[in-house]
Design an enzyme around this catalytic site. Structure first.
Site, PDB file in Angstrom:
ATOM      1  N   ASP A 123       0.877  -1.217  -0.011  1.00 37.19           N
ATOM      2  CA  ASP A 123      -0.114   0.079   0.177  1.00 37.19           C
ATOM      3  C   ASP A 123       0.850   1.229   0.092  1.00 37.19           C
ATOM      4  O   ASP A 123       2.343   1.161   0.293  1.00 37.19           O
ATOM      5  CB  ASP A 123      -0.864   0.079   1.243  1.00 37.19           C
ATOM      6  CG  ASP A 123      -2.219  -0.815   1.328  1.00 37.19           C
ATOM      7  OD1 ASP A 123      -2.067  -1.692   0.471  1.00 37.19           O
ATOM      8  OD2 ASP A 123      -3.011  -0.842   1.957  1.00 37.19           O
ATOM      9  N   ASP A 124       0.090   2.210  -0.181  1.00 32.48           N
ATOM     10  CA  ASP A 124       0.530   3.645   0.010  1.00 32.48           C
ATOM     11  C   ASP A 124       1.725   4.060  -1.170  1.00 32.48           C
ATOM     12  O   ASP A 124       2.426   4.944  -0.718  1.00 32.48           O
ATOM     13  CB  ASP A 124       1.289   3.748   1.342  1.00 32.48           C
ATOM     14  CG  ASP A 124       0.146   3.648   2.466  1.00 32.48           C
ATOM     15  OD1 ASP A 124      -1.254   3.752   2.014  1.00 32.48           O
ATOM     16  OD2 ASP A 124       0.376   4.028   3.447  1.00 32.48           O
ATOM     17  N   HIS A 175      -5.935   2.838  -4.168  1.00 28.92           N
ATOM     18  CA  HIS A 175      -5.990   3.178  -2.837  1.00 28.92           C
ATOM     19  C   HIS A 175      -6.824   4.479  -2.368  1.00 28.92           C
ATOM     20  O   HIS A 175      -6.107   5.021  -1.437  1.00 28.92           O
ATOM     21  CB  HIS A 175      -4.674   2.723  -2.177  1.00 28.92           C
ATOM     22  CG  HIS A 175      -4.498   2.626  -0.945  1.00 28.92           C
ATOM     23  ND1 HIS A 175      -5.212   1.691   0.098  1.00 28.92           N
ATOM     24  CD2 HIS A 175      -3.415   3.300   0.170  1.00 28.92           C
ATOM     25  CE1 HIS A 175      -4.939   1.832   1.197  1.00 28.92           C
ATOM     26  NE2 HIS A 175      -3.912   2.477   1.418  1.00 28.92           N
ATOM     27  N   HIS A 179      -5.878   9.272   0.606  1.00 30.75           N
ATOM     28  CA  HIS A 179      -5.490   8.333   1.875  1.00 30.75           C
ATOM     29  C   HIS A 179      -6.338   8.936   2.995  1.00 30.75           C
ATOM     30  O   HIS A 179      -5.861   8.893   4.010  1.00 30.75           O
ATOM     31  CB  HIS A 179      -4.008   8.214   1.925  1.00 30.75           C
ATOM     32  CG  HIS A 179      -3.645   6.991   2.710  1.00 30.75           C
ATOM     33  ND1 HIS A 179      -3.740   6.821   4.188  1.00 30.75           N
ATOM     34  CD2 HIS A 179      -3.333   5.864   2.542  1.00 30.75           C
ATOM     35  CE1 HIS A 179      -3.374   5.768   4.486  1.00 30.75           C
ATOM     36  NE2 HIS A 179      -3.197   4.881   3.599  1.00 30.75           N
ATOM     37  N   HIS A 274       3.722  -2.409   2.890  1.00 34.05           N
ATOM     38  CA  HIS A 274       3.709  -1.095   2.484  1.00 34.05           C
ATOM     39  C   HIS A 274       5.204  -1.109   1.974  1.00 34.05           C
ATOM     40  O   HIS A 274       6.116  -1.789   1.901  1.00 34.05           O
ATOM     41  CB  HIS A 274       3.514  -0.120   3.561  1.00 34.05           C
ATOM     42  CG  HIS A 274       2.161   0.126   4.182  1.00 34.05           C
ATOM     43  ND1 HIS A 274       1.875  -1.137   5.243  1.00 34.05           N
ATOM     44  CD2 HIS A 274       1.128   0.810   3.898  1.00 34.05           C
ATOM     45  CE1 HIS A 274       0.484  -0.728   5.439  1.00 34.05           C
ATOM     46  NE2 HIS A 274       0.114   0.399   5.024  1.00 34.05           N
TER      47      HIS A 274
END
Length: 308
Positions: A123-124, A175, A179, A274
């Site tokens: 993620d991210d 995503h 965020h 991540h």
């Protein structure tokens, strides 16, 4: 004597005539038998031709389970090279052998699909080319695919990093743009957060995401609704690496990450990681340990996406 001779000769003639008359039937019969055999042979070939995808699918499935990225990576490269746009064909060519259950675990939907699998996710991102390349190098080493769930604002800042992930054959997930926690937002705001990412990813790579993970695992009913309307498979995770809780100066981060994952590990586990330096550092050891425990890495493209 003349009469007897005549009778004998007549009899012989009749017998010869009868024998000659039976030969075409026998030949026809033989030809017919050859024809049946040939048709049967062709039928077998046709049947083989028809059944070979099924027969080969077992081998393909086996290869896919053991070496899940080989065919799809080649397809991606072909798509990139043919017209300069990165439109992948893997979603069409990969057999949909798995689905997600309500706990977001990957479970077989076809008989014969390997049960002892895990789904890898990051993620991210996208953040840094060096880190992305390091992660994907390790994935390639283990013949693994992972979903890279990206944020729109990061893609806007560095579209070349998104293209790097895509060009290296890894699936991209949505995503959200900023965020933020979506579950308490209006439907209009959630649509903006999700659909803006769909657009920028498609504009950058030629292919819109098919996976959605809400930030903080909190999408709410509206997040699920908007994701479905955009043809996205909604998921959170079922195994957390807790890499996001670690600090740069924290000691033994690799050992901690390995412990966090293996303590929660189960067949079908959806592993959340991540784009972080210590995660990239621990990844080779993690995948090696998972392989030693008998796990394979499911190709995200083999997961069924419910119709919107």
């Amino acid at each position: 004597m003349g009469t007897k001779t005549a009778v004998i000769l007549l009899t012989v003639c009749l017998l010869l005539s009868a024998c000659t008359a039976t030969k075409p039937e026998s030949a026809d019969s033989s030809n017919h038998q050859d024809s049946v055999t040939s048709d049967s042979s062709n039928s077998a070939k046709d049947q083989s031709s028809i059944s070979s995808p099924k027969g080969s699918s077992k081998q393909a499935d086996s290869d896919e389970q053991k070496s899940v990225s080989t065919t799809n990576t080649q397809n991606d490269k072909t798509a990139v090279g043919s017209n300069g746009t990165t439109v992948s064909t893997t979603a069409v060519t990969t057999n949909k052998m798995y689905r997600l259950d309500k706990a977001y675990n990957v479970i077989p939907k076809q008989q014969g699909a390997e049960k002892r699998v895990v789904l890898l996710t990051f993620d991210d991102g996208p953040k840094e080319a060096v880190m992305i390349n390091k992660i994907i190098d390790i994935l390639d080493k283990h013949k693994a695919k992972a979903i890279f769930f990206v944020n729109g604002y990061r893609v806007k800042e560095h579209p070349e990093l998104l293209k790097l992930i895509h060009d290296r054959g890894q699936p991209i997930g949505n995503h959200s743009w900023d965020h933020i926690v979506l579950k308490n937002k209006s439907e209009a705001e959630v649509k903006k957060q999700i659909e803006a990412v769909q657009k920028i990813v498609k504009d950058t790579t030629g292919q819109a995401p098919v996976f959605f993970r809400p930030p903080h695992g909190a999408g709410g009913d509206v997040g699920r609704k908007v994701a479905k309307e955009n043809g996205l498979l909604y998921m959170t995770w079922s195994v957390g690496s807790l890499d996001w809780t670690m600090k740069k100066n924290q000691p033994h981060k690799t050992e901690t990450l390995l412990k966090n994952v293996t303590e929660q590990l189960h067949p079908g586990g959806n592993i959340l990681m991540h784009e972080l330096p210590w995660t990239a550092e621990a990844l080779d050891s993690l995948l090696t340990r998972l392989e030693q425990k008998g796990y394979q890495f499911v190709d995200p493209q083999s997961i069924e996406i419910p119709a919107s």
